[in-house]
Structures are given as C-alpha cells and as structure tokens.
Design a protein around this motif. Structure first.
Motif, mmCIF file in Angstrom:
data_model
loop_
_atom_site.group_PDB
_atom_site.id
_atom_site.type_symbol
_atom_site.label_atom_id
_atom_site.label_comp_id
_atom_site.label_asym_id
_atom_site.label_seq_id
_atom_site.Cartn_x
_atom_site.Cartn_y
_atom_site.Cartn_z
ATOM 1 N N TYR A 172 29.659 39.614 42.763
ATOM 2 C CA TYR A 172 29.907 40.995 42.717
ATOM 3 C C TYR A 172 30.420 41.448 44.002
ATOM 4 N N LEU A 173 31.894 41.829 43.516
ATOM 5 C CA LEU A 173 32.779 42.462 44.880
ATOM 6 C C LEU A 173 32.635 43.904 44.646
ATOM 7 N N VAL A 174 31.899 44.626 45.533
ATOM 8 C CA VAL A 174 31.509 46.001 45.240
ATOM 9 C C VAL A 174 32.349 46.705 46.639
ATOM 10 N N PHE A 175 33.100 47.674 46.156
ATOM 11 C CA PHE A 175 34.207 48.306 47.039
ATOM 12 C C PHE A 175 33.571 49.703 47.641
ATOM 13 N N PRO A 176 32.909 49.844 48.648
ATOM 14 C CA PRO A 176 32.246 51.040 49.083
ATOM 15 C C PRO A 176 33.209 52.208 49.258
ATOM 16 N N GLY A 177 32.925 53.320 48.727
ATOM 17 C CA GLY A 177 33.666 54.634 49.213
ATOM 18 C C GLY A 177 35.223 54.617 48.134
ATOM 19 N N SER A 178 35.008 53.894 47.132
ATOM 20 C CA SER A 178 36.106 53.967 46.356
ATOM 21 C C SER A 178 36.019 54.832 45.015
ATOM 22 N N ALA A 179 34.714 55.397 44.949
ATOM 23 C CA ALA A 179 34.560 56.267 43.397
ATOM 24 C C ALA A 179 35.488 57.286 43.483
ATOM 25 N N ASP A 180 35.938 57.677 42.251
ATOM 26 C CA ASP A 180 36.787 58.636 41.804
ATOM 27 C C ASP A 180 35.806 60.031 41.354
ATOM 28 N N ARG A 181 35.894 61.130 41.868
ATOM 29 C CA ARG A 181 35.275 62.115 41.533
ATOM 30 C C ARG A 181 35.945 63.395 41.013
ATOM 31 N N PRO A 182 35.544 64.291 40.221
ATOM 32 C CA PRO A 182 34.180 64.167 39.639
ATOM 33 C C PRO A 182 34.206 62.774 38.607
ATOM 34 N N PHE A 183 33.125 62.442 38.337
ATOM 35 C CA PHE A 183 32.830 61.512 37.166
ATOM 36 C C PHE A 183 33.277 61.927 35.776
ATOM 37 N N ALA A 184 33.886 61.097 35.014
ATOM 38 C CA ALA A 184 34.293 61.473 33.571
ATOM 39 C C ALA A 184 34.040 60.196 32.621
ATOM 40 N N ALA A 185 34.041 60.324 31.563
ATOM 41 C CA ALA A 185 33.988 59.456 30.482
ATOM 42 C C ALA A 185 35.004 58.146 31.054
ATOM 43 N N PRO A 186 34.614 56.681 30.670
ATOM 44 C CA PRO A 186 35.195 55.616 31.276
ATOM 45 C C PRO A 186 36.639 55.773 30.604
ATOM 46 N N ASP A 187 37.330 55.446 31.538
ATOM 47 C CA ASP A 187 38.807 55.426 31.182
ATOM 48 C C ASP A 187 39.170 53.779 31.777
ATOM 49 N N LEU A 188 38.836 52.705 30.605
ATOM 50 C CA LEU A 188 39.033 51.400 30.951
ATOM 51 C C LEU A 188 40.317 50.878 31.574
ATOM 52 N N GLY A 189 41.461 51.690 31.085
ATOM 53 C CA GLY A 189 42.759 51.222 31.711
ATOM 54 C C GLY A 189 42.832 51.585 33.116
ATOM 55 N N LYS A 190 42.365 52.791 33.390
ATOM 56 C CA LYS A 190 42.545 53.147 34.772
ATOM 57 C C LYS A 190 41.580 52.442 35.720
ATOM 58 N N TRP A 191 40.004 52.099 35.170
ATOM 59 C CA TRP A 191 39.419 51.385 35.894
ATOM 60 C C TRP A 191 40.112 49.674 36.328
ATOM 61 N N ARG A 192 40.764 49.231 35.446
ATOM 62 C CA ARG A 192 41.455 47.870 35.690
ATOM 63 C C ARG A 192 42.584 48.153 36.804
ATOM 64 N N GLU A 193 43.247 49.073 36.767
ATOM 65 C CA GLU A 193 44.470 49.270 37.670
ATOM 66 C C GLU A 193 43.887 49.639 38.948
ATOM 67 N N ARG A 194 42.628 50.417 38.997
ATOM 68 C CA ARG A 194 41.971 50.473 40.427
ATOM 69 C C ARG A 194 41.456 49.294 41.068
ATOM 70 N N CYS A 195 40.781 48.554 40.290
ATOM 71 C CA CYS A 195 40.194 47.176 40.520
ATOM 72 C C CYS A 195 41.392 46.605 41.209
ATOM 73 N N THR A 196 42.244 46.373 40.477
ATOM 74 C CA THR A 196 43.620 45.506 40.575
ATOM 75 C C THR A 196 44.061 45.811 42.144
ATOM 76 N N LYS A 197 44.283 47.008 42.222
ATOM 77 C CA LYS A 197 44.949 47.588 43.624
ATOM 78 C C LYS A 197 43.753 47.177 44.598
ATOM 79 N N LEU A 198 42.551 47.386 44.540
ATOM 80 C CA LEU A 198 41.400 47.178 45.563
ATOM 81 C C LEU A 198 41.423 45.809 45.886
ATOM 82 N N LEU A 199 41.682 44.784 44.724
ATOM 83 C CA LEU A 199 41.519 43.524 45.181
ATOM 84 C C LEU A 199 42.720 43.234 45.902
ATOM 85 N N GLU A 200 44.073 43.784 45.617
ATOM 86 C CA GLU A 200 45.368 43.567 46.440
ATOM 87 C C GLU A 200 45.009 43.704 47.930
#
Length: 398
Positions: free
Chosen positions: A306-334
């Motif tokens: 489990y690779l967890v990225f502290p301080g990366s949350a987007d606020r306010p919370f909203a219903a899951p946007d799976l495409g956006k989640w994938r893009e954000r995780c890809t950028k964080l991994l980069e």
C-alpha cells in the motif's frame, strides 16, 4: 501417584497452546476441596513481536515484481526510515491481547496479529514527494451506502456499517435503506426510557445510545458514503491517521495498491480498529481474488503493498471520479520516481450500461422497374412477298 503430562493443541484463532497436567500428593478430599489452590489452571501467553525492516531482498521475497513496477524503489529504500506507526500498531496489538487474556476465544487470531510486515517512510530526494509504504495482507471491507448511486447494498455482514469516513453532502432526498432500522431503534429506546423503573446507570446508557442513533440518522439523511462493493478504497487503523506528522495520512488521501504486477488506484476511504492493518474495499479484493467475501480474505499472505500519499486529498469530497483518481495516482507515482507499466483503469459500476441498439428491421427488396421496350410489343416480321413469275405473253422471245 504424582505425575506430569504435557500435551499440545490449537484453538480456532490459530493460537497454539500447551497443556501441562501435574499431580501431587494432597491431604484429604475434604480439606483439598475447600482449598482453591488445590485445583487450578495456569495460562501463560507467549507472543513474538516482529521487527520491521527496509531491506529490498526481504520485500522482493514477498513480491518479486515490486522493483520492476517501481524502478526508484532501491534508492527510496536506501533513504527510507522505519515509521513509528509500526511500533504503535504492535503495541496496540499486545494491549488487545492483554485486555482479552480471560477470553482466548476473542483474542486476535494469529493471522490478524501478524498482518503487517513493515511500514516505511519514503521521500523522493528531488520532488520531495512523501509516501507511506505499508506491506501487509488484505482483508475485506464491505461498508458504505449511497442511495444516489447504488440503490441496493448488501448489509448482511455481521460487521457491516453503512458509513465510511469519506463522505460528501447528499444532492437528493433518495431514502437510505439503512435509515428505517435506526429510526425504529430510536423509537424503542424512547419507549424504554419513558417506561421508568430504570437504574440511573441504565438510563444514562440508554440516553447515550439515543444520541448515537440520532447522530447516525442525521448522517444517513445528510451524506453519501463510499460503497465497498463498487468503490476502490483502503482502510487504515486509527493509530495511523490520528497522529499529526508529515507522513500521517487522512481519509481522502490517494493511494496505490500493488498486487503482483498490477497497480490499483484508490483513496483512503475509512478508518478501522487501531490494532489491525491490511484492509481494502470489496471492489479491490474481488479484482485481486474473485473468491473474496465477508468471510474470505483477498489474501492472508503479506504480499500486498500500500503506497499512501499523505496530504494529497482533494477537498471538498465528492462522489468518486475514477478517471480523475487514476490520473492523480499516476502523477503522484511519477513524483515518487515513476513506474513501469500503467495504472489500472477502473470501470464505473454505478453507471448503468447503455441500452442495447434497437434491432434493425429488414427492408424488403424493391423489384426493378419494368423497361419501356419490354412494355411495347415488338411487331412480328411480315411474310416475304412471292417473286412474280414472268408472263409468257409479254415476255419477248429470243
């Protein structure tokens, strides 16, 4: 005659026990019966508390694909520090054992005690991107409800709760299926309190219960939550999210789950017991192991990263946007040094599939138009006129 016998067994939670039966000469049955120390059982719980590590070879032994998926991992491990969360986690596990010493049947199972291999604090030297590296097993979380996206949620699990820590404001008044039960429980508590004859302690407990139910009713009416069956999220213990350090994750922070050669994007969706690590939503568990269920873990081996990225949350919370989640995780991994391969693309199971195309009705073939020449009858050829014979009277003689 005095003797000693040793036997071994195992209780259902995986704990091995050793029974030693010793007899010695007593006095008389009358005296020994009245002496409590004459007939006793002594229980000694012995547990080995594991040590964390940050050795690449140890980690590769659990998932040989990790160095391929994360090319920068060797360099990150060289600079990594063992997180204090690891010691906190196992200290709380030992406290849980101590709390339940008189109940062997409810003590942590062997698998749940040894559910975390290591917790490391990673930071890229150039981008300064931080990540919490957790190596653990994976149990199933089915919690959550959202009538605006998922009309029917299976709440039959004994540990099910319709709430998750990740929540957002409701947009409609669609009724939550778990609201009626709590309203009924509140009505019953009110009747019990009004009936009288309760001790002060019982009345105090009942009032506290009513306040909890009221809070749950308000939440179910006001918020939507992640749903374990359709949303990819992980659960972290309270001891990890409660501390305020640069590596402390909170609900909503992005994370990537690495299993085998796959990278699954997700978020921290819920907070669980302080003594338990390695838990993910049913959606992730099913992708890793199709046999996952409320009683079947995705894996009991410590193979999941489990690779967890502290301080990366987007606020306010909203219903899951799976495409956006994938893009954000890809950028964080980069930012953490890059990856080999691609981040998994989740399909949105809450979106109804498009209707099937309407069947096409075959168009009957149109006969070709009749030609003009065919419509006009062709006249029959006339008979040839006979050649006239010469008249002998008029033909000159030679």
């Amino acid at each position: 005659m005095p003797n000693k016998r040793v036997d071994f067994g195992k209780v259902f939670n995986g704990m091995q026990y050793k029974v030693t039966l010793e007899t010695e000469n007593g006095t008389s049955a009358t005296k020994d019966r009245s002496e409590p120390s004459s007939y006793t059982a002594e229980v000694s719980i012995k547990v080995k508390v594991p040590k964390p590590h940050k050795d690449l070879d140890e980690i590769k032994a659990l998932n040989p694909k990790l160095p391929e998926l994360l090319p920068a991992l060797p360099q990150l491990l060289d600079r990594a520090a063992v997180s204090p969360f690891f010691d906190d986690l196992y200290r709380l596990k030992v406290e849980n054992l101590n709390k339940n010493l008189n109940r062997l049947d409810v003590m942590l199972s062997r698998f749940n005690f040894y559910d975390c291999e290591t917790i490391l604090e990673l930071q890229h030297p150039e981008t300064k991107r931080r990540a919490l590296f957790v190596q653990a097993d994976m149990d199933v979380d089915e919690d959550g409800s959202d009538p605006e996206r998922v009309a029917v949620v299976d709440g039959s699990s004994l540990t099910f709760q319709p709430f998750t820590s990740y929540k957002w404001a409701r947009k409609t008044d669609a009724p939550n299926a778990f609201l009626a039960g709590r309203e009924q429980a509140l009505d019953k508590a009110k009747r019990d309190l009004a009936s009288g004859g309760l001790s002060s302690e019982k009345a105090k407990s009942l009032k506290a219960q009513m306040e909890d139910i009221k809070s749950e009713i308000h939440s179910l009416k006001s918020y939507s939550f992640l749903v374990g069956a359709v949303d990819p999220f992980i659960v972290l213990p309270f001891c990890v999210v409660a501390k305020k350090t640069p590596f402390s994750p909170v609900p909503g922070d992005y994370c990537v789950v690495l299993a085998g050669d796959k990278l699954y994007p997700a978020v921290v969706g819920d907070v669980g017991p302080t003594y338990k690590m390695g838990e993910a939503s049913m959606r992730i568990c099913k992708e890793i192991n199709t046999r996952s269920s409320s009683i079947q873990s995705a894996t009991t081996d410590l193979k999941i990263t489990y690779l967890v990225f502290p301080g990366s949350a987007d606020r306010p919370f909203a219903a899951p946007d799976l495409g956006k989640w994938r893009e954000r995780c890809t950028k964080l991994l980069e930012e953490l040094g890059g990856i080999s391969g691609e981040v998994f693309a989740w399909q949105d199971l809450t979106t109804p599939p498009p209707p099937p195309p309407a069947p096409t009705t075959p168009v009957p073939a149109t006969p070709p138009p009749a030609s003009t020449s065919a419509a006009t009858p062709t006249p029959a050829p006339s008979a040839a006129s006979p050649t006239p014979k010469p008249n002998p009277a008029t033909t000159p003689r030679p």
